[in-house]
Design a protein around this motif. Sequence first.
Motif, mmCIF file in Angstrom:
data_model
loop_
_atom_site.group_PDB
_atom_site.id
_atom_site.type_symbol
_atom_site.label_atom_id
_atom_site.label_comp_id
_atom_site.label_asym_id
_atom_site.label_seq_id
_atom_site.Cartn_x
_atom_site.Cartn_y
_atom_site.Cartn_z
ATOM 1 N N TYR A 8 35.825 50.924 33.627
ATOM 2 C CA TYR A 8 37.184 50.385 33.708
ATOM 3 C C TYR A 8 37.972 51.167 34.743
ATOM 4 N N ASP A 9 39.202 50.725 35.029
ATOM 5 C CA ASP A 9 40.062 51.368 36.017
ATOM 6 C C ASP A 9 40.867 52.486 35.350
ATOM 7 N N ASP A 11 42.915 54.484 36.693
ATOM 8 C CA ASP A 11 44.256 54.644 37.241
ATOM 9 C C ASP A 11 45.259 53.723 36.561
ATOM 10 N N CYS A 12 44.759 52.823 35.743
ATOM 11 C CA CYS A 12 45.622 51.851 35.075
ATOM 12 C C CYS A 12 45.867 52.291 33.641
ATOM 13 N N CYS A 15 44.602 49.689 31.106
ATOM 14 C CA CYS A 15 43.135 49.730 30.996
ATOM 15 C C CYS A 15 42.684 50.966 30.215
ATOM 16 N N TRP A 35 36.001 54.078 36.492
ATOM 17 C CA TRP A 35 35.158 53.989 37.686
ATOM 18 C C TRP A 35 35.397 55.170 38.628
ATOM 19 N N GLN A 36 36.582 55.752 38.569
ATOM 20 C CA GLN A 36 36.884 56.875 39.458
ATOM 21 C C GLN A 36 36.016 58.095 39.153
ATOM 22 N N GLU A 47 33.388 50.066 44.657
ATOM 23 C CA GLU A 47 34.792 50.266 44.290
ATOM 24 C C GLU A 47 35.508 48.930 44.205
ATOM 25 N N CYS A 50 34.902 47.241 40.973
ATOM 26 C CA CYS A 50 35.571 47.939 39.874
ATOM 27 C C CYS A 50 37.079 47.777 39.919
ATOM 28 N N GLU A 51 37.648 47.595 41.106
ATOM 29 C CA GLU A 51 39.089 47.342 41.207
ATOM 30 C C GLU A 51 39.432 45.944 40.719
#
Length: 139
Positions: A8-9, A11-12, A15, A35-36, A47, A50-51
């Motif tokens: 998952y993301d 940065d969100c 999420c 994913w990061q 990437e 995943c984004e």
Amino acid sequence: METSTFVYDGDCAFCTRCAQFIERRIPTGARVVPWQFADLAALGLTEAECEEAVQWVGADGSRAAGPDAIARLLGESGPAWRVAGAGLRFPPVRAAAWPAYRWVARNRHRLPGGTAACALPQEARERLYGPTGRPGPTS
């Protein structure tokens, strides 16, 4: 690969809250990882993929994205969750799940727990929804 992975993301915030729910409430042997912090090359992911959507990479190397990835995660979880996963794979439900997923992805920064960091990059939005913001064809 020994275990399945749900990506998952990270940065969100929305999420991340959903991933925390999975880790607390859904008994699954899958790794749940942003994913990061994932080895995308080893998972066979990019990437950009995943984004755009959550990703599933099965222990057998199978892959799924978006609501199909969620269905796979649920399908490898506890009994009640497996029923939910099977329901999500039911063709009429699946047909409705993709537009709903795209709406959530496009608006996740507005949802509870979401932040401005949850907004998809413009390039990804246009790739998914076109320059008008309307959903394009599914892949």
